[in-house]
Structures are given as structure tokens and as C-alpha cells.
Scaffold this motif. Structure first.
Motif, mmCIF file in Angstrom:
data_model
loop_
_atom_site.group_PDB
_atom_site.id
_atom_site.type_symbol
_atom_site.label_atom_id
_atom_site.label_comp_id
_atom_site.label_asym_id
_atom_site.label_seq_id
_atom_site.Cartn_x
_atom_site.Cartn_y
_atom_site.Cartn_z
ATOM 1 N N ASP A 1 -6.226 -1.771 -2.479
ATOM 2 C CA ASP A 1 -6.072 -0.735 -3.458
ATOM 3 C C ASP A 1 -6.148 -0.445 -4.672
ATOM 4 O O ASP A 1 -5.903 -2.202 -5.508
ATOM 5 N N THR B 1 -5.325 -3.264 4.549
ATOM 6 C CA THR B 1 -5.741 -3.582 3.362
ATOM 7 C C THR B 1 -6.821 -4.727 3.747
ATOM 8 O O THR B 1 -5.651 -5.547 3.564
ATOM 9 N N THR C 1 0.516 -1.357 -0.166
ATOM 10 C CA THR C 1 0.466 0.024 0.196
ATOM 11 C C THR C 1 0.525 1.102 0.063
ATOM 12 O O THR C 1 0.379 1.714 -1.121
#
Ligand SMILES: Nc1nc2c(ncn2[C@@H]2O[C@H](COP(=O)(O)OP(=O)(O)O)[C@@H](O)[C@H]2O)c(=O)[nH]1
Ligand SMILES: [Mg+2]
Lengths: 130, 201
Positions: B58, B54, B26
Motif C-alpha cells: 500500500d 496486500t 493496511t
């Protein structure tokens, strides 16, 4: 690199025509034909909206995959109605072929029953093109 | 499976950042999002759980201009690294064209890197893809930790553990500082797009 779904220009134009006539002309705000990798194949809108279609498609692919996996866990092949209702806008998902999804965004001027009818019609016609 | 739209003369390419949880996937995308703001037309999308991890992925769409008269849209994704999220990792891998494997250089993460790479190989196999045939770049992240006296794996060890057979291009990086984040991304795009050119002739 593999290219599993390749559409010709003519196919895309036929699909656009179908989606325009069956859905956009009937009051639907926006339609996205996409694959389950999250790629946008065709996108049309009525001109009233300006959604981020690439992000929508990425999220819709993930969402559809997650819902299908849930269906399998409880012993269903798939759920026949996939639909998120909002105060103003709603999203409807329909599977077109193995790897293809039709996303429809519509507002409260369009009833769900009518929408499902038109989506079914559009899907039937698209299947004849692909 | 890159998607070509002959009418709009547009190609969509899917690149996935894979690797163990908390390795810095990320952070790579966040850096790219900041650094290349001008080329990124839409907001970065992230699906997070409570606590900033997450959950799903993403997503960052990224335009790299034209190749042979087609505009190329790169779609960058990360997967959730935590072991329990394998089902969602598989969903994100669907239709992948190129992969960055973000390994964590911390000593303690040695086993997790190896396991995550093995998991990538198995998940690709479930889509009938072979890890040896897909464009792949290795990133050895968090190299900056050595400056703080935190023990890290040597590049030789990482190469031996992860890349001795794959022989993918590799980068030492610090996603948090931005070191080699762009280089990693450019490399995976270059590898992925090379095979596109022929198709667009
Ligand atoms: N020191 C250091 N920390 C990093 C680096 N990259 C990421 N991190 C940190 O590692 C943690 C996990 O990063 P994240 O990007 O969420 O990992 P992901 O699970 O792979 O997406 C966060 O606290 C980041 O700030 C790096 O290059 N160096
Ligand atoms: Mg993450």
C-alpha cells in the motif's frame, strides 16, 4: 539516514533541459526520472496531463523490481524493452544507471521506435551529467 | 535514503510498515488516510490480490509541511506480510528511512511476530542496513481484542519477545479503532526527520 543519490541544483537543471529538449518537445506527455526506492527526482510534462507522479513512481519501482527478478529467474540479466501499451497512452521504462529509472508516458502520436531513439539519446546525455 | 531535491526544496522520506500478515498494517494506513484527508493530496494506492490481501504494497503520500525551508513529503508503505511474498517485501524495503513494526497482540500470533521481525532484520542486512541503526517504532496492535475476551499477549511478553534488545519506542494500539495510530506515525516521522535536520542546514 543515508542519502545515496544527491543531485545538485545544477545537475537537476541540466537533466530538466535534456528531458525537455529530447522528449517533451518531441511530443512526449510526461517524463519522470526516479530512483528504485520510488523517489521522484525530476518530473516534467507537456501541460496536457496531471498524473499522480508519486504514486506512479512507487508503482513503477515495484514493477521494475518485479520484472528484474523475473528476468533473473529465467537467466536473463534484464529485459531490454519494458513497455506497457494502452489504447491512448503508453508507458516506457528505461534504466539510466544502477538505481535510476526514466519513465516516459506518451500517446499514439509518438511511435515506439522514435520514442526509444529519443529516450536512448536522453539517457546518454543524462549519464554525462550525473 | 531520503531524497533531497535542492531545486524544488523538497525532501522525500520513505517509511515502511512491516510485520506479520494480517497484523493490521493496511488498517493503520487506511486510518491515517481517513483521519488526515486534508494533508493527503492523492489517493491511497493499494495492490491487492483477490480476497483483499496486500499483494505488493500500500502506498500513501503525506505532506508534513516545511523543515528549514524544505517541504517534506512522507511516503508511507506497507509490505505484504505473508511468508511467500518475501521477494516483494525486499523490493518495498529498498531505500527505507524509517520502519514501524506492527506486531499482532493475539496469543496465537506470537511465533509469527518473532519470525517476521527476524525476517525484517535479514532483509535489511541484504541492503547492508542494520536494524539497530534504523529509526524503528514498535506497535503492539489489536489491544482491543481483550475486550471481546480473545486472549492476547501481555505488553511485557511482547516487549520481551521483540524489543528486549532493540529498545525501540513502543505503542499499544488498536488500528481498527484508531488508538495510537497517529502517535505511532508521528513518532516514526520524528525519529526519521531528526537526522534530516542536520543535512538541511
Ligand atoms: N480487532 C482488531 N482487528 C484489527 C485491528 N487492526 C486490523 N485488524 C483486522 O485484522 C485484519 C488484517 O488487517 P490488515 O490491515 O489487512 O493486516 P495487514 O496484513 O498487516 O495489512 C483485518 O480484518 C482488520 O480489520 C485491530 O486493531 N483490532
Ligand atoms: Mg496489508
Amino acid at each position: 539516514m543515508e542519502f545515496t543519490i544527491d543531485f545538485t541544483k545544477e545537475q537537476i537543471e541540466s537533466i530538466e533541459e535534456i528531458l525537455q529538449k529530447e522528449l517533451i518537445d518531441m511530443g512526449v506527455q510526461s517524463v519522470i526520472l526516479m530512483d528504485l526506492a520510488g523517489n521522484v527526482i525530476v518530473n516534467l510534462d507537456s501541460g496536457e496531463t496531471d498524473h499522480d507522479v508519486f504514486s506512479l513512481a512507487a508503482l513503477a519501482a515495484g514493477n521494475y523490481g518485479a520484472v528484474s527478478a523475473m528476468a533473473n529467474i529465467i537467466g536473463e540479466q534484464e529485459f531490454s524493452l519494458l513497455f506497457h501499451k494502452g489504447e491512448e497512452e503508453s508507458i516506457h521504462f528505461s534504466k539510466v544507471a544502477d538505481d535510476l529509472l526514466l519513465l516516459t508516458i506518451f500517446n499514439k502520436n509518438v511511435s515506439l521506435g522514435f520514442l526509444r531513439l529519443k529516450v536512448a539519446e536522453a539517457v546518454k546525455r543524462i549519464k554525462n551529467v550525473i | 535514503m531520503a531524497l533531497i531535491n535542492p531545486k524544488k526544496r523538497e525532501v522525500q522520506v520513505k517509511i515502511v510498515y512491516y510485520g506479520p500478515g494480517r497484523g493490521g498494517k493496511t488498517t493503520n494506513l487506511e486510518y491515517i488516510n481517513r483521519k488526515f484527508k486534508k494533508r493527503i493530496l492523492n489517493e491511497m494506492v493499494t495492490v491487492k490480490t483477490y480476497g483483499d490481501r496486500t499483494l505488493f504494497f500500500d502506498f500513501l503520500p503525506f505532506d508534513i509541511g516545511e523543515i528549514k525551508g524544505h517541504s517534506i513529503k512522507i511516503q508511507l508503505y506497507t509490505v505484504p506480510g505473508q511468508v511467500k511474498y518475501n521477494a516483494t517485501r525486499r523490493l518495498v524495503l529498498r531505500g527505507v528511512d524509517g520502519i514501524v513494526f506492527v506486531a499482532d497482540s493475539m496469543d496465537l500470533r506470537r511465533e509469527m511476530n518473532i519470525r517476521s521481525l527476524q525476517n525484517l532484520k535479514e532483509n535489511l542486512e541484504s541492503f547492508n542496513k542494520n536494524i539497530f541503526n534504523i529509526p524503528l517504532v514498535m506497535q503492539y496492535n489489536k489491544r482491543d481484542l481483550s475486550d471481546e475476551g480473545i486472549p492476547i499477549l501481555s505488553v511485557e511478553t511482547l516487549e520481551k519477545d521483540l524489543n528486549s534488545r532493540l529498545k525501540a519506542p513502543c505503542f499499544s494500539a488498536s488500528a481498527i479503532r484508531g488508538d495510537n495510530v497517529a502517535a505511532t506515525m508521528k513518532k516514526v516521522i520524528a525519529l526519521t526527520v531528526t537526522s534530516l535536520r542536520k543535512k538541511l542546514e
